[in-house]
Scaffold this motif. Sequence first.
Motif, PDB file in Angstrom:
ATOM      1  N   ASN A   1       0.444  13.730  -9.683  1.00 33.65           N
ATOM      2  CA  ASN A   1       0.212  13.371  -8.597  1.00 33.65           C
ATOM      3  C   ASN A   1      -0.796  13.484  -7.803  1.00 33.65           C
ATOM      4  N   VAL A   2      -1.355  12.857  -6.582  1.00 32.34           N
ATOM      5  CA  VAL A   2      -2.567  13.176  -6.199  1.00 32.34           C
ATOM      6  C   VAL A   2      -3.517  14.858  -6.018  1.00 32.34           C
TER       7      VAL A   2
ATOM      8  N   GLN B   1       7.426   7.240  -0.165  1.00 27.09           N
ATOM      9  CA  GLN B   1       6.870   8.210  -0.826  1.00 27.09           C
ATOM     10  C   GLN B   1       7.791   9.729  -1.787  1.00 27.09           C
TER      11      GLN B   1
ATOM     12  N   THR C   1       8.361   8.115   4.707  1.00 28.08           N
ATOM     13  CA  THR C   1       8.626   9.676   3.846  1.00 28.08           C
ATOM     14  C   THR C   1       9.120  10.130   2.664  1.00 28.08           C
TER      15      THR C   1
ATOM     16  N   THR D   1       0.263   4.013  -0.136  1.00 29.62           N
ATOM     17  CA  THR D   1       0.626   4.928   1.301  1.00 29.62           C
ATOM     18  C   THR D   1       0.682   4.904   2.056  1.00 29.62           C
ATOM     19  N   LYS D   2       1.265   4.110   2.524  1.00 34.31           N
ATOM     20  CA  LYS D   2       2.006   3.457   3.835  1.00 34.31           C
ATOM     21  C   LYS D   2       3.227   3.487   3.475  1.00 34.31           C
TER      22      LYS D   2
ATOM     23  N   ASP E   1      -7.342   8.045  -6.261  1.00 32.41           N
ATOM     24  CA  ASP E   1      -8.252   7.752  -5.223  1.00 32.41           C
ATOM     25  C   ASP E   1      -9.549   7.465  -4.795  1.00 32.41           C
TER      26      ASP E   1
ATOM     27  N   ASP F   1       0.722  -1.162   0.488  1.00 36.53           N
ATOM     28  CA  ASP F   1      -0.126   0.042  -0.070  1.00 36.53           C
ATOM     29  C   ASP F   1       0.799   1.670   0.194  1.00 36.53           C
TER      30      ASP F   1
ATOM     31  N   SER G   1       6.982   9.359  -5.838  1.00 30.10           N
ATOM     32  CA  SER G   1       6.810  10.909  -7.022  1.00 30.10           C
ATOM     33  C   SER G   1       8.052  11.224  -7.729  1.00 30.10           C
TER      34      SER G   1
END
Length: 306
Positions: free
Chosen positions: A205-206, A58, A55, A51-52, A243, A49, A62
């Motif tokens: 990105n989001v 992450q 940093t 999202t977990k 999402d 996942d 990206s």
Amino acid sequence: MVCKEDLLIEQVCELYEQISSLDTLKPCKNVDTLFTKLVLTCMPPSSIDVTKLSTKVQEIRSKLIRLSGEAEGHLESHYSTIIASYNNPLNHLNIFPYYSNYLKLSLLEFNILTKHSTNVPKKVAFIGSGPLPLTSLVLASNHLQNTIFHNYDIDPLANSKASCLISSDPELSKRMVFITNDILDVSNALKEYEVVYLAALVGMNVEEKNQIIDHLAKNMAPGALLMLRSAHGARAFLYPVVDTSNLPGFEVLSVFHPMDEVINSVVIARKYPMVLLPNKYCCSDEVQAFKPMINHGIEELVVEDN
Ligand SMILES: C[S@@+](CC[C@H](N)C(=O)[O-])C[C@H]1O[C@@H](n2cnc3c(N)ncnc32)[C@H](O)[C@@H]1O
């Protein structure tokens, strides 16, 4: 004992170090080898996942999405030029190494589309069509032979390369229109389309993706369908994730995660219809009763005379 996910993250970070040190992302042996390794590392089904992630990872993810997107743009541009050099370019699309993936992805998206809509769309928008607009091409040639495709791309060079490819086919040239614009600057025109496709690499990105989806929610026709490309599991190291729990203005109809070499997940959503209210509600408390629906995507209460 190092778990499978930790090993995967380690491999992806190692590949990121090598990819981010490349002098160029244009197609060549080194670039092809590294991105093939990255795709083969991220393709297998994974419960990871993103999202977990930490940093640090992450941030790597990206940056990796941006590098992969840039490399994909160069790859499509490179092959668009090669294919356009043939007398009848559209008979040589299979020179593109991922052509069969696009045939499968376009068929998958078409099957999902026809599951949720009985009528054949007259006009479709593809946002982020690129220099090698394979999705629109495959749909226009194999599945929707009477539909008009408006292909939007922010890059004028991408559109001129794409137009050059199509110009060899008089029939397709009539149905494939290329429009150079940032989709965020297109508003009224979006109401013309029964179906809008959003390429995976539009909105990297989001925040960018949500801004574009919000823009589409404000401008698409009520009831129109939105086909989104997303990613799942480790494939989310290659593409942005949509999402699906937060698509204001849209009802999510289905989400499909391929397990084969088709990398993108497919999300189909419908723009909430307008709510037509007879004018007897126009000044009464009943309209207040409808107001909460606005917060759930029913964004327009149209009061109609009886
Ligand atoms: C390289 S193509 C790749 C398409 C790929 N098959 C996919 O599904 O994402 C992505 C294209 O999106 C275009 N693009 C990115 N942001 C955009 C925006 N805001 N409006 C229109 N086009 C955009 C880029 O110029 C690029 O040509």
